[in-house]
Design an enzyme around this catalytic site. Structure first.
Site, mmCIF file in Angstrom:
data_model
loop_
_atom_site.group_PDB
_atom_site.id
_atom_site.type_symbol
_atom_site.label_atom_id
_atom_site.label_comp_id
_atom_site.label_asym_id
_atom_site.label_seq_id
_atom_site.Cartn_x
_atom_site.Cartn_y
_atom_site.Cartn_z
ATOM 1 C CB SER A 121 -17.508 -36.261 29.493
ATOM 2 O OG SER A 121 -18.206 -37.408 29.061
ATOM 3 C CG ASP A 162 -12.454 -41.144 25.815
ATOM 4 O OD1 ASP A 162 -13.271 -42.025 26.124
ATOM 5 O OD2 ASP A 162 -12.562 -39.954 26.153
ATOM 6 C CG HIS A 195 -13.842 -40.168 29.252
ATOM 7 N ND1 HIS A 195 -14.143 -39.446 28.108
ATOM 8 C CD2 HIS A 195 -14.878 -39.935 30.102
ATOM 9 C CE1 HIS A 195 -15.303 -38.825 28.262
ATOM 10 N NE2 HIS A 195 -15.772 -39.099 29.455
#
Length: 280
Positions: free
Chosen positions: A148, A224, A257
């Site tokens: 991320s 995600d 995620h």
């Protein structure tokens, strides 16, 4: 350096340490996994960069990477995601996507952030010099990966420093922070309103500007919930296609995620880096 925790793990040692950082002007904590091969001599090293709200502990405790690092004989260094401590400024409204836990791996130029928020210098210069002096590492044989915000950091630092890293990989990276809400907030505050200065910390912009190629692996979960608004993997795919930059970008159906996603594929990422490090 002060060792503040140590655990035996897959024949190696998982360590957590604290040290005073000159780059960040505060005391930092970080982690390193030393595989069993490090007891016989120096080993290659990977740097892992974590995402928003994380610290040096999330990857160590959730990813299950030590098993694979031990199998390949590679150390893993995990820095924190921002400076911390008394006097280090945070988001004025206490938001989780800026300030503490959200350093975005840039060197801030705007007050009050520029005194402490110099994560680029810390990750690419100060921390590698420190761990190379303290642990049995082949410092010149290194790769970098992250998740991320940390995936953004890994891609950017690799692209900004040609020849320093043998390979780079990322899970769910923020590929174009100059074009998403998280990035616009962070870069606008850390670097100021001139968007041209943001390009130095934007992976897509760096690739389009002709950054030298290095082996790159990116995994993105198709379930995600940040994919469309914040991560925008398609922008990286397009930048690579337009410039001929050879990156292996994989979309993984059903994955989100979370660290469940990272734990599923982290072994493949470490194997990818191991192959590149063997040739470095």
């Amino acid at each position: 350096m002060e060792i503040i925790a140590e655990n035996r793990c897959f024949g190696g040692r998982q360590l957590r340490f604290s040290h005073r950082s000159g780059a960040l002007d505060c005391t930092m904590q970080a982690a390193i996994y030393l595989p069993p091969q490090a007891e016989q001599g120096p080993v290659p090293v990977l740097y892992w960069l974590s995402g928003l709200t994380c610290s040096d502990e999330n990857f160590v405790q959730k990813a299950g990477a030590q098993r694979y690092a031990a199998a390949h004989g590679i150390a893993i260094v995990c820095p924190d995601t921002s400076p911390r401590g008394e006097g280090v400024p945070d988001d004025p409204e206490g938001a989780w996507d800026f300030g503490l836990g959200a350093g975005f791996y840039v060197n801030a130029t705007e007050a009050p952030w520029n005194r402490h928020y110099r994560m680029d210098d810390y990750v690419s210069e100060e921390l590698p010099a420190l761990v190379a002096a303290e642990f049995p590492l082949q410092a010149e044989r290194c790769g970098i990966f992250g998740h991320s915000m940390g995936g953004h950091g890994a891609l950017v630092l690799a692209l900004r420093n040609p020849g320093r890293y043998a390979s780079v990989s990322a899970f769910s990276p923020i590929v174009a922070p100059s074009q998403c809400p998280w990035g616009e907030k962070a870069l606008g505050n850390y670097l100021g309103p001139d968007r041209t200065t943001w390009q130095a910390y934007d992976s897509c912009a760096l690739i389009r500007a002709g950054a030298p190629h290095l082996p790159m692996l990116v995994d993105q979960g198709e379930a995600d919930n940040f994919l469309e608004t914040q991560l925008q993997t398609g922008l990286l795919e397009q930048a690579c296609a337009d410039t001929g930059f050879k990156a292996h970008i994989r979309r993984q159906p059903g994955y989100d995620h979370s660290y469940f996603f990272i734990a599923t594929f982290v072994g493949e990422h470490i194997a990818f880096h191991a192959r590149m490090l063997a040739d470095s």
